[in-house]
Design a protein around this motif. Structure first.
Motif: not given
Ligand code: HGY
Ligand code: MN
Ligand code: MN
Ligand code: MN
Length: 417
Positions: A132-143, A153-165
């Motif tokens: 769903e890529t709702v939490r982090f700015p990724t693109d179907l990261s697990t598939s 770079d997906w690993l350094d994306g942050t969610d709305a609370d600033g938590v890094k993936l």
């Protein structure tokens, strides 16, 4: 062979029982919200691993947070047919989006094991965690991780609370350094099959339980930040304002107009966060998201150009700063013709009253990523009023059972070679 397989009615009852078990795990009591790497996702992953093991699969939770299960074919180490979907959900989502496809794979594996049917290929089931890529700015990261296309770079994306993936993944029990090792060797997957609710009205309107996906629409998503000047709502004259929210609102309406002006196009602003978000403060900034899609790549490209032009013009006229940060883009993905035919045979063998209607998917799926690695196809299942991404999402037990029976017949068709 098929006489020993459970009926659609039995498979449907099993599917609904399994979904009830899986959907106990939510991050928001009273709603179904299971975001990637959340505590509920961890519980759901463990439940899924257990269900895979009961079905005779050797299962594990992988470094990226997906759950993978495998049962060998006639001889060990054969290429696999992979059945998959996702167990993450949107916020306040539905019970079937993604979850149905994972449960279908597990129940199909279980039925084949119980019938003593050994296939001329390995059978794998995967529960992806970040579709769903709702939490982090990724693109179907697990598939994408499974096919060796994980973007570091997906690993350094942050969610709305600033938590890094990266940090959420470690807390979940995953392993950022192990993601690269998930990449499958070329040839190790024969095919990818995904069962998914249609999330649209076509099958219900035509009175069909299932349908075969021809292609998945092109899509693009971006985060947008508009920066103006915060000010006192009671003293800043209208003519002197650099109101970020008014500018963002005009952009949202421009996106709607652009989508309406393009062929079969869709445009959505789903997240809209004014800052500071106080009644008596002229908003100094707004963060919002844009999601736009169409069956044709060229249409998405044309919308993209129109968005850049219109948003830029609005920002210049209103004296605000504009930042558009794309984070997810997928070209339209055609589904494999041979596997579409296999699904059509599977449908025909399941019931003479079933038809093999072909239809496109406006929704995105993990199949978009996996199709870059091996032949991929999807079976759509009727859902009530086409409603999805909503707690009102619903389907019948029998339709779920029919879909799993079609999946079984399709696997047997692939086994016949
Ligand atoms: O947004 C989609 O298309 C999918 O449900 N992630
Ligand atoms: Mn889905
Ligand atoms: Mn979805
Ligand atoms: Mn991709």
């Amino acid at each position: 062979m098929t006489a020993t397989l459970p009926s659609a009615a039995v498979l449907g009852a099993r599917a609904f029982a399994a979904l009830a078990g899986l959907n106990r795990f939510t991050d928001e009591p009273g709603k179904l919200t299971r975001l990637y790497l959340s505590p509920a996702h961890r519980q759901a992953a463990e439940w899924t691993k257990g269900a895979m093991e009961v079905a005779g699969l050797t299962a594990f939770i992988d470094a990226a947070g997906s759950v993978q299960g495998r049962r060998e074919g006639a001889t060990p180490g054969l290429p696999a047919v992979l059945i998959g979907s996702h167990i993450d959900t949107v916020k306040d989502g539905g019970r079937f989006d993604g979850n149905l496809g994972v449960v279908a794979g597990i129940l199909a594996a279980q039925a084949l094991r119980d019938a003593g049917i050994v296939l001329p290929f390995a059978l794998e089931v995967v529960a992806f965690g970040d579709e769903e890529t709702v939490r982090f700015p990724t693109d179907l990261s697990t598939s994408h991780a499974l096919i060796g296309e994980y973007r570091p770079d997906w690993l350094d994306g942050t969610d709305a609370d600033g938590v890094k993936l990266r940090d959420a993944l470690v807390k979940f029990g995953g392993d950022p350094a192990g993601i690269a090792g998930l990449a499958r060797k070329p040839g190790s997957l024969k095919a990818y099959l995904e069962v998914h609710i249609e999330q649209g009205p076509v099958l219900e309107a035509s009175g069909e339980a299932v349908g075969i996906v021809t292609a998945i629409a092109a899509q693009k998503r971006a985060r947008v930040r508009v920066t103006g000047e915060a000010g006192h709502a009671g003293t800043v004259p209208m003519a002197l304002r650099k109101d970020a929210l008014a500018a963002a609102a005009e952009m949202a309406l421009a996106l709607e107009e652009i989508a309406r002006g393009h062929d079969q196009a869709l445009g959505t602003v789903g997240v809209f966060r004014p800052d500071p978000g106080a009644t008596n403060v002229v908003p100094g900034a707004v963060d919002f998201t844009i999601d736009f899609r169409a069956p044709a790549n060229q249409t998405v490209a044309s919308m993209d150009a129109a968005i850049q032009t219109r948003f830029g013009e609005i920002a210049a006229r209103r004296g605000v700063r504009l930042e558009i940060t794309p984070y997810s883009q997928s070209k339209a993905v055609p589904m494999d013709e041979g596997l579409q035919e296999a699904f059509a045979t599977g449908i025909a063998r399941t019931g003479s009253n079933l038809s093999a209607r072909r239809l496109p998917s406006g929704a995105g799926h993990d199949a978009m990523a996996i199709a870059a690695f091996c032949p991929a196809a999807m079976l759509f299942v009727r859902c009530e009023k086409g409603i999805s991404h909503s707690p009102l999402e619903n389907m019948t037990e029998l339709d779920a059972g029919i879909a799993i029976r079609v999946l079984l017949e399709t696997l047997l068709e692939l086994a016949r070679g």
